[in-house]
Design a protein around this motif. Structure first.
Motif, PDB file in Angstrom:
ATOM      1  N   ALA A   1       0.824  -1.203   0.000  1.00  0.00           N
ATOM      2  CA  ALA A   1       0.000   0.000   0.000  1.00  0.00           C
ATOM      3  C   ALA A   1       0.860   1.255   0.000  1.00  0.00           C
ATOM      4  O   ALA A   1       0.548   2.242  -0.685  1.00  0.00           O
ATOM      5  CB  ALA A   1      -0.929  -0.007   1.218  1.00  0.00           C
ATOM      6  N   ILE A   2       1.954   1.248   0.766  1.00  0.00           N
ATOM      7  CA  ILE A   2       2.854   2.408   0.776  1.00  0.00           C
ATOM      8  C   ILE A   2       3.499   2.581  -0.593  1.00  0.00           C
ATOM      9  O   ILE A   2       3.590   3.698  -1.124  1.00  0.00           O
ATOM     10  CB  ILE A   2       3.923   2.258   1.869  1.00  0.00           C
ATOM     11  CG1 ILE A   2       3.285   2.229   3.254  1.00  0.00           C
ATOM     12  CG2 ILE A   2       4.930   3.417   1.786  1.00  0.00           C
ATOM     13  CD1 ILE A   2       4.255   1.892   4.372  1.00  0.00           C
ATOM     14  N   ALA A   3       3.975   1.485  -1.167  1.00  0.00           N
ATOM     15  CA  ALA A   3       4.601   1.564  -2.492  1.00  0.00           C
ATOM     16  C   ALA A   3       3.633   2.123  -3.522  1.00  0.00           C
ATOM     17  O   ALA A   3       4.010   2.934  -4.386  1.00  0.00           O
ATOM     18  CB  ALA A   3       5.104   0.188  -2.917  1.00  0.00           C
ATOM     19  N   ALA A   4       2.375   1.718  -3.436  1.00  0.00           N
ATOM     20  CA  ALA A   4       1.369   2.219  -4.375  1.00  0.00           C
ATOM     21  C   ALA A   4       1.140   3.714  -4.197  1.00  0.00           C
ATOM     22  O   ALA A   4       0.956   4.437  -5.186  1.00  0.00           O
ATOM     23  CB  ALA A   4       0.059   1.458  -4.192  1.00  0.00           C
ATOM     24  N   MET A   5       1.143   4.190  -2.947  1.00  0.00           N
ATOM     25  CA  MET A   5       0.996   5.628  -2.687  1.00  0.00           C
ATOM     26  C   MET A   5       2.152   6.395  -3.314  1.00  0.00           C
ATOM     27  O   MET A   5       1.965   7.451  -3.929  1.00  0.00           O
ATOM     28  CB  MET A   5       0.934   5.901  -1.190  1.00  0.00           C
ATOM     29  CG  MET A   5      -0.283   5.350  -0.483  1.00  0.00           C
ATOM     30  SD  MET A   5      -1.822   6.218  -0.868  1.00  0.00           S
ATOM     31  CE  MET A   5      -1.602   7.737   0.036  1.00  0.00           C
ATOM     32  N   LEU A   6       3.361   5.884  -3.140  1.00  0.00           N
ATOM     33  CA  LEU A   6       4.524   6.546  -3.723  1.00  0.00           C
ATOM     34  C   LEU A   6       4.422   6.589  -5.242  1.00  0.00           C
ATOM     35  O   LEU A   6       4.647   7.631  -5.867  1.00  0.00           O
ATOM     36  CB  LEU A   6       5.810   5.824  -3.312  1.00  0.00           C
ATOM     37  CG  LEU A   6       6.269   6.010  -1.876  1.00  0.00           C
ATOM     38  CD1 LEU A   6       7.421   5.052  -1.569  1.00  0.00           C
ATOM     39  CD2 LEU A   6       6.710   7.440  -1.643  1.00  0.00           C
ATOM     40  N   TYR A   7       4.085   5.463  -5.838  1.00  0.00           N
ATOM     41  CA  TYR A   7       4.018   5.394  -7.299  1.00  0.00           C
ATOM     42  C   TYR A   7       2.964   6.371  -7.836  1.00  0.00           C
ATOM     43  O   TYR A   7       3.160   6.996  -8.884  1.00  0.00           O
ATOM     44  CB  TYR A   7       3.688   3.973  -7.742  1.00  0.00           C
ATOM     45  CG  TYR A   7       3.763   3.792  -9.233  1.00  0.00           C
ATOM     46  CD1 TYR A   7       4.985   3.719  -9.891  1.00  0.00           C
ATOM     47  CD2 TYR A   7       2.593   3.698  -9.995  1.00  0.00           C
ATOM     48  CE1 TYR A   7       5.046   3.569 -11.271  1.00  0.00           C
ATOM     49  CE2 TYR A   7       2.647   3.549 -11.364  1.00  0.00           C
ATOM     50  CZ  TYR A   7       3.871   3.477 -11.994  1.00  0.00           C
ATOM     51  OH  TYR A   7       3.934   3.347 -13.359  1.00  0.00           O
ATOM     52  N   ALA A   8       1.866   6.508  -7.094  1.00  0.00           N
ATOM     53  CA  ALA A   8       0.775   7.373  -7.563  1.00  0.00           C
ATOM     54  C   ALA A   8       1.094   8.853  -7.404  1.00  0.00           C
ATOM     55  O   ALA A   8       0.615   9.672  -8.191  1.00  0.00           O
ATOM     56  CB  ALA A   8      -0.507   7.045  -6.800  1.00  0.00           C
ATOM     57  N   ARG A   9       1.917   9.208  -6.431  1.00  0.00           N
ATOM     58  CA  ARG A   9       2.079  10.624  -6.082  1.00  0.00           C
ATOM     59  C   ARG A   9       3.430  11.227  -6.454  1.00  0.00           C
ATOM     60  O   ARG A   9       3.574  12.456  -6.402  1.00  0.00           O
ATOM     61  CB  ARG A   9       1.855  10.804  -4.582  1.00  0.00           C
ATOM     62  CG  ARG A   9       0.405  10.575  -4.161  1.00  0.00           C
ATOM     63  CD  ARG A   9       0.255  10.709  -2.663  1.00  0.00           C
ATOM     64  NE  ARG A   9      -1.138  10.560  -2.262  1.00  0.00           N
ATOM     65  CZ  ARG A   9      -1.887  11.538  -1.756  1.00  0.00           C
ATOM     66  NH1 ARG A   9      -1.360  12.744  -1.629  1.00  0.00           N
ATOM     67  NH2 ARG A   9      -3.125  11.311  -1.407  1.00  0.00           N
TER      68      ARG A   9
END
Length: 204
Positions: free
Chosen positions: A192-200
């Motif tokens: 979930a953290i990795a996805a937040m980084l990738y999105a932002r």
């Protein structure tokens, strides 16, 4: 191939997970090499102080990810009169860290926020009770405010993670994203953290 260097504490280090931590997941998403220098137990001042020993890694970095400040606040948890002072010190240490990194060479720097600087979910309810859970939320808000302010002052990118664990409304139970200690992410939490980084974060 670009290189993502990660600095910080036990969360990016992957403590208590037994899984691939978010820095490696994020690096894979952006097709970069992962250099994870996070140290469990480290504080914001530790991250700042360790930079001289990490100069060779930073010199080859295309992007630096930093997640720090939780251990600073954990050291004074239960002493709310000290929270603001600790948060201000975190902000200053992180600003100085970004400035030192940019003296090596200019590159994108990402500051990652916390869903909680203390334990969370059902472990927190059992350990702290309702008053302690609210106190942990206040401490977390202050650290995240410090990281956001440090990003503004230094030109870094701030990526909050609260919504990944607590939902957009802030009311979701994050237990399913946490390791049994309630303090560190499990495999789903790291994803979930990795996805937040990738999105932002603008992709390198």
């Amino acid at each position: 191939m670009p290189t993502v260097v990660t600095l910080g504490d036990s969360v990016p280090a992957g403590t208590a997970c037994g899984c691939t931590p978010f820095p490696a997941l994020y690096a894979a998403e952006v097709h970069a090499h992962d250099v994870n220098l996070a140290i469990p137990g480290s504080t914001a001042s530790d991250v700042r102080g360790n930079l001289s020993s990490e100069s060779s890694e930073l010199a080859s970095a295309s992007e630096v990810v930093i997640m720090t400040g939780a251990n600073d606040m954990a050291a004074v948890f239960g002493q709310p009169a000290r929270y603001s002072t600790v948060a201000a010190a975190v902000e200053d240490d992180v600003v100085a860290t970004v400035a030192a990194i940019e003296r090596v060479h200019r590159m994108p720097v990402v500051l990652v926020g916390y869903w909680n600087v203390m334990v969370d979910g059902q472990v927190a309810v059992s350990k702290y009770g309702a008053d302690g859970v609210r106190d942990a939320a206040r401490a977390t808000d202050l650290v995240n405010d410090a990281l956001s302010a440090a990003a503004t002052r230094s030109g870094a990118v701030f990526v909050p993670t609260g919504a990944a664990f607590h939902g957009d409304g802030g009311e979701d139970d994050p237990t399913g994203l946490l390791a049994p200690d309630g303090d560190h992410p499990n495999a789903a939490g790291h994803a979930a953290i990795a996805a937040m980084l990738y999105a932002r974060v603008p992709h390198i």
